[in-house]
Design an enzyme around this catalytic site. Sequence first.
Site, short mmCIF file in Angstrom:
data_model
loop_
_atom_site.label_atom_id
_atom_site.label_comp_id
_atom_site.label_asym_id
_atom_site.label_seq_id
_atom_site.Cartn_x
_atom_site.Cartn_y
_atom_site.Cartn_z
N CYS A 20 0.85 -1.19 0.00
CA CYS A 20 0.00 0.00 0.00
C CYS A 20 0.89 1.24 0.00
O CYS A 20 2.11 1.15 0.12
CB CYS A 20 -0.93 0.03 1.21
SG CYS A 20 -0.02 0.06 2.78
N CYS A 23 3.30 1.84 2.86
CA CYS A 23 4.59 1.15 2.79
C CYS A 23 5.62 2.05 2.12
O CYS A 23 6.77 2.15 2.56
CB CYS A 23 4.46 -0.15 2.00
SG CYS A 23 3.38 -1.40 2.74
N ASP A 444 -2.75 18.75 -26.63
CA ASP A 444 -1.79 18.77 -27.72
C ASP A 444 -2.56 19.09 -29.00
O ASP A 444 -3.75 18.81 -29.10
CB ASP A 444 -1.11 17.40 -27.84
CG ASP A 444 -0.21 17.31 -29.05
OD1 ASP A 444 0.65 18.20 -29.22
OD2 ASP A 444 -0.38 16.37 -29.84
#
Length: 750
Positions: A20, A23, A444
């Site tokens: 997760c 961590c 773009d």
Amino acid sequence: MDSATETARHLELRIGGMTCASCAARIEKKLNKIDGVSASVNYATERASVDYVGNVAPDQLVMTVEQAGYTAQPPSQGSPATNDESAVPGAATDPAAAIRQRLLVSLVLTVPVLAMAMVPALQFANWQWLSLTLAAPVVVWGGLPFHRAAWVNLRHHTATMDTLISMGTIAALGWSVYALFWGTAGMAGMRHQFELTISRTDGTSNIYLEAAAGVTTFILAGRFFEVRSKRRAGAALRALLELGARVVAVRKDGVEHRIPIEQLAIGDEFVVRPGEKVATDGLVIEGSSAVDASMLTGESVPVEVGPGDQVVGATVNVGGRIVVRANRIGSDTQLAQMARLVEEAQSGKAQAQRLADRISGIFVPIVIALSLATLGFWIAATGSVAAAFTAAVAVLIIACPCALGLATPTALMVGTGRGAQLGILIKGPEVLESTRRIDTIVLDKTGTVTTGNMALLDVIAAPDEQPAEVLRLAGALEDSSEHPIGRAIAKAARDKVGQLPPVEGFANREGLGVQGIVDGHAMTVGRQLLADRCQQLPDSLTGSLGQAESEGKTAVVVSWDDTARGILVVADAVKPTSVEAVERLRALGLTPIMLTGDNAAAARAIAGQVGIDQVIADVLPRDKVEVVRRLQAQGKVVAMVGDGVNDAAALAQADLGLAMGTGTDVAIEASDLTLVRGDLRAVPAAIELSRKTLATIKGNLFWAFAYNIAALPLAAAGLLNPMLAGAAMAFSSVFVLTNSLRLRTFKPHA
């Protein structure tokens, strides 16, 4: 200070064992405690980007990560795309394979356990012992990833969803084993009556094996779907490297030798024929041609090059034969630098921590406290340790909601399925949280707002000439050309007049245009053929030529018999749906900005046609990344829409990257959402669908906990029976699935 600066190093570490986002935060905190180390750990890409100075050694960094309970490994060297999964042994295998194996085995074992527990007719004599035999491997082996993660969390005094799963399933299995061996549940003839009554029972006669095995299997299913949909950051970099040439024709002593690109050295001269990729960055020393650099620069018109001009590796030679002297190879090329841009943007992109983990971090301590309080209360109230333990363990069992593991992946699966029908592909749950907060969308130009292909827009004939005749003759001459502008003219001529006359004596004058004889006329078509004779152009053509160029369009002059007969205006055409798409984006509260590597005049002309006020033109790929970062620094939450290699780093940097599916693989891999069709209207639809999917996930998480929270008081009161526990598990799962299925009816606003 100077010496410290001289010894400054950078290292990318692959991190294993993270379950997760907490961590990642834990590892980052450990690394940053080391003097001279500045680290950033990304859970989504499973990478740690570490800058360190002084006497810090790479081994020390690896050891620190391992001491925290995780694995760390530097990527292999020698490749500009150090994020390649092949850098780690075994990483090239399907990341979902291990979970798939656990899921399939657990599913086969769990189905009979659930059937025996929930259907009294199947409860033969001593069925409970078969149930234990089948359920134990599911909880112990199938749930091993959750138990490992829970142990790591325990060592660091934190709790996540894995802690909740491990705690609940072990409690259910452990109590069932106790009841079977030391209670009355192991006696022959024991039954689970199909009743949902609330009554206090002897806990030693109850087993919860179906809850333990069912929860484990449900969570594994959810985790499998999540892993399968998780974006692999290295794919974008591999796609970038695949753009480059594999073999190069090196010329030595007048003789050509084809060698692998890895053997090319600086100073080598290599030949690039029409249609081939330029092997690496270099200087043209012979010949002239047009080079299509649109994938790297976004510029839709090919660049004319000749002796003394620089060319970039991976661009395509669309004109004549050229000889190039290599001046940059390997990790020094522009292609490799773009790979690093994408890698840095992905590594630095903060991903939202899983909602389930955030909730679990609060919920788990509360459940543990409630369980201990229940234990103490019943010991004090009744003096019966067995009754107290029955109620305390029941709290742990009922607190483990299997629906929690299904909340995100089921909504994501249904949302992704509906998105595919609408031409939208959602890469993973971590991309959804930002969609709600997006306020700026960067578009773009080439291939996104426009088609990305040259098209004939206008035919302007000189006095006494017919536009159709000008187009017919010019189209016939250009039909023999490979230049994109020539192909656009020839296509338009065939579409309008049909059969084109034959050409004699065709010649391509690189960088200037084409010439030949058509219907007995000596013809020339080109942008610069009449540059030294512009005074011979009629005033009407001169004005039209200037106007077209001022709007960023390409104007080519058509002449025959030494007289200018007309002008053909060619440009990248706007997609028919772009205007409507921009209006819908504004309706969603987004501010559109056009960002392009094309020239300012062309960009402003296109932006004016579709209703975009802000234009940023003439930008290089690295400048696109900086523009996105600058907008983010201003507090804006930025979405980026693009389709080319030159957009990849900016797509990765943006809070939400959307790639046109008609574009390059690099852009698609670097994005968060992929629009399968080239229709820009899919952009507002994608944002709407993402927001709806996120809302569904949050609703699922609420109900996944709500059923179990409602049952917690019953468990604490000692009134929980196995059927009630199973029913809560089933009802919450069914509700989550049903709620997710509502996404199938999603329709974007017109």
